[in-house]
Design a protein around this motif. Structure first.
Motif, short mmCIF file in Angstrom:
data_model
loop_
_atom_site.label_atom_id
_atom_site.label_comp_id
_atom_site.label_asym_id
_atom_site.label_seq_id
_atom_site.Cartn_x
_atom_site.Cartn_y
_atom_site.Cartn_z
N THR A 1 0.83 -1.21 0.00
CA THR A 1 0.00 0.00 0.00
C THR A 1 0.87 1.26 0.00
O THR A 1 0.60 2.21 -0.75
N ALA A 2 1.91 1.25 0.82
CA ALA A 2 2.80 2.42 0.90
C ALA A 2 3.56 2.63 -0.41
O ALA A 2 3.69 3.77 -0.89
N ARG A 3 4.06 1.55 -1.01
CA ARG A 3 4.82 1.68 -2.25
C ARG A 3 3.93 2.08 -3.42
O ARG A 3 4.38 2.77 -4.34
N PRO B 1 -4.01 6.80 1.64
CA PRO B 1 -3.58 5.49 1.14
C PRO B 1 -4.73 4.57 0.78
O PRO B 1 -4.63 3.77 -0.14
N VAL B 2 -5.86 4.71 1.48
CA VAL B 2 -7.03 3.89 1.17
C VAL B 2 -7.55 4.22 -0.23
O VAL B 2 -7.83 3.31 -1.03
N LEU B 3 -7.70 5.50 -0.54
CA LEU B 3 -8.20 5.90 -1.86
C LEU B 3 -7.28 5.43 -2.98
O LEU B 3 -7.72 4.87 -3.99
N LEU B 4 -5.98 5.64 -2.80
CA LEU B 4 -5.03 5.30 -3.85
C LEU B 4 -4.88 3.79 -4.02
O LEU B 4 -4.79 3.28 -5.14
N ALA B 5 -4.85 3.05 -2.91
CA ALA B 5 -4.69 1.59 -2.99
C ALA B 5 -5.94 0.94 -3.56
O ALA B 5 -5.85 0.03 -4.40
N SER B 6 -7.12 1.38 -3.12
CA SER B 6 -8.35 0.76 -3.61
C SER B 6 -8.55 1.03 -5.10
O SER B 6 -8.99 0.15 -5.85
#
Length: 367
Positions: free
Chosen positions: A28-30, A114-119
């Motif tokens: 998720t971070a990367r 991070p939730v928005l970008l990962a999802s």
């Protein structure tokens, strides 16, 4: 015993929980870490979807129950809201196991971004997808093009169920001043995820803009949802009237209009388009590989992505009259045709650079 009840020893399960939680957090971070790779390509390279599913499965083993809401699905009924809710729950649970102290001090933005970008990246990967890359010439055209108020919402269609629209300097310059106006530093739009989701009689379009700011090592997201209930409505009105649904949506009107212009251009007669879809090629090569070669091949192929290149390689420049060089704006509008002009079709009238020859003359005169 519940179906799927865990039979692994407590110590082994605890170690696997910690491992899978850490892998999910790292992926998720990367995915969010700004780099030269496009965000969806970056997510594929770090194995975001694999880490997501592995984390969901080990939690099911721990609890003896499969949580369907945590697993990604490719169908259009499952969209960004479902993927976002799943990512939120999985992220919070991973932090609770791997770094509970940091979880207690995280701000809402530190969780939401991070939730928005990962999802978005994960949903893009599990759906049929492609990166749309407008040429520099088309970007110049579209930055100087207006959308007619008579263009209906029904014409907003994606070429594949998930799209990442790559922004270049010309498109970003037309969008950035309003889209990122609430930030305390300049931000440049890298691109925009676009998803179409069908809910009962409603069609939802979700935009997730990805921006990068100098000095900030992590991408920034901006999300907006448009709801189409009557496909005959004006597409422009949908963009302009988005604000009542989202208090910040007025800042995104230019973004929505730019995305719309690219998608409308794709539907016009004579649109220039080159498809480079590698999904079948990648799947075939993976099927021929075996054992350890599969994971190595997956990593190498992750940077090879589906893309649709749109637009001419260069804009045709011509003009007339003794006037100063300037752009005559283009238009995407509906044109009457057929018997008694009773039918309507979408046309694209390209912007025209008037007296382009004088630009060269002016430049020469400055030396």
């Amino acid at each position: 015993m519940k179906s799927g009840q865990n039979t692994t020893s407590p110590d082994l399960l605890a170690r696997e929980l910690d491992l899978r939680a850490r892998e999910f957090l790292v992926a998720t971070a990367r995915t969010r870490t700004t780099s030269r790779e496009l965000p969806p390509v970056r997510a594929a390279s770090v194995g975001l979807v694999q880490a997501w599913e592995a984390w969901a499965k080990v939690l099911a083993r721990r609890d003896g129950e499969r949580y369907e809401r945590w697993h990604l699905r490719p169908d259009r009924a499952y969209g960004p809201p479902g993927a976002g809710s799943a990512a939120m729950e999985l992220l919070v649970e991973a932090m609770r196991i791997n770094n509970p102290q940091f979880l207690r001090t995280m701000t809402q933005d530190e969780v939401q971004r991070p939730v928005l970008l990962a999802s978005a990246a994960a949903l893009y990967q599990v759906r049929p997808h492609a990166v749309i890359e407008p040429t520099a010439a088309l970007q110049t055209w579209l930055a100087q093009t207006d959308i007619g108020e008579d263009v209906p919402a029904s014409l907003f269609r994606l070429p594949v169920p998930a799209v990442f629209l790559r922004f270049g300097p010309q498109m970003a310059a037309a969008v950035d001043p309003t889209l990122w106006s609430t930030l305390d530093r300049p931000c440049t739009t890298t691109g925009i995820y676009i998803f179409e989701t069908c809910v009962d009689e409603r069609r939802d379009i979700v935009f997730l803009a990805v921006g990068s700011a100098p000095g900030n090592p992590q991408d920034l997201p901006y999300a907006l949802q448009l709801c189409f209930t009557d496909e005959r409505d004006s597409l422009v009105d949908h963009a302009l009237n988005a604000a009542p649904r989202d208090g910040n949506a007025a800042t995104a009107v230019a973004m929505v209009q730019m995305c719309t212009k690219v998608l409308l251009y794709l539907q016009t007669p004579g649109a220039i388009r080159t498809d480079e879809l590698r999904r079948d090629e990648t799947a075939a090569r993976l099927a021929r590989a075996g054992g350890k070669k599969v994971s190595k091949l997956e990593r190498r192929l992750a940077s090879r992505y589906n893309r649709i290149i749109v637009g001419p390689t260069q804009a045709i420049q011509y003009g007339s009259g003794e006037v100063a060089p300037h752009w005559r704006r283009g238009h995407l509008r509906m044109q009457a045709h057929g018997p008694q002009f009773s039918l309507r079709k979408l046309i694209f009238i390209a912007p025209t650079l008037i007296r382009a020859d004088r630009l060269g003359a002016s430049a020469s005169g400055n030396h």
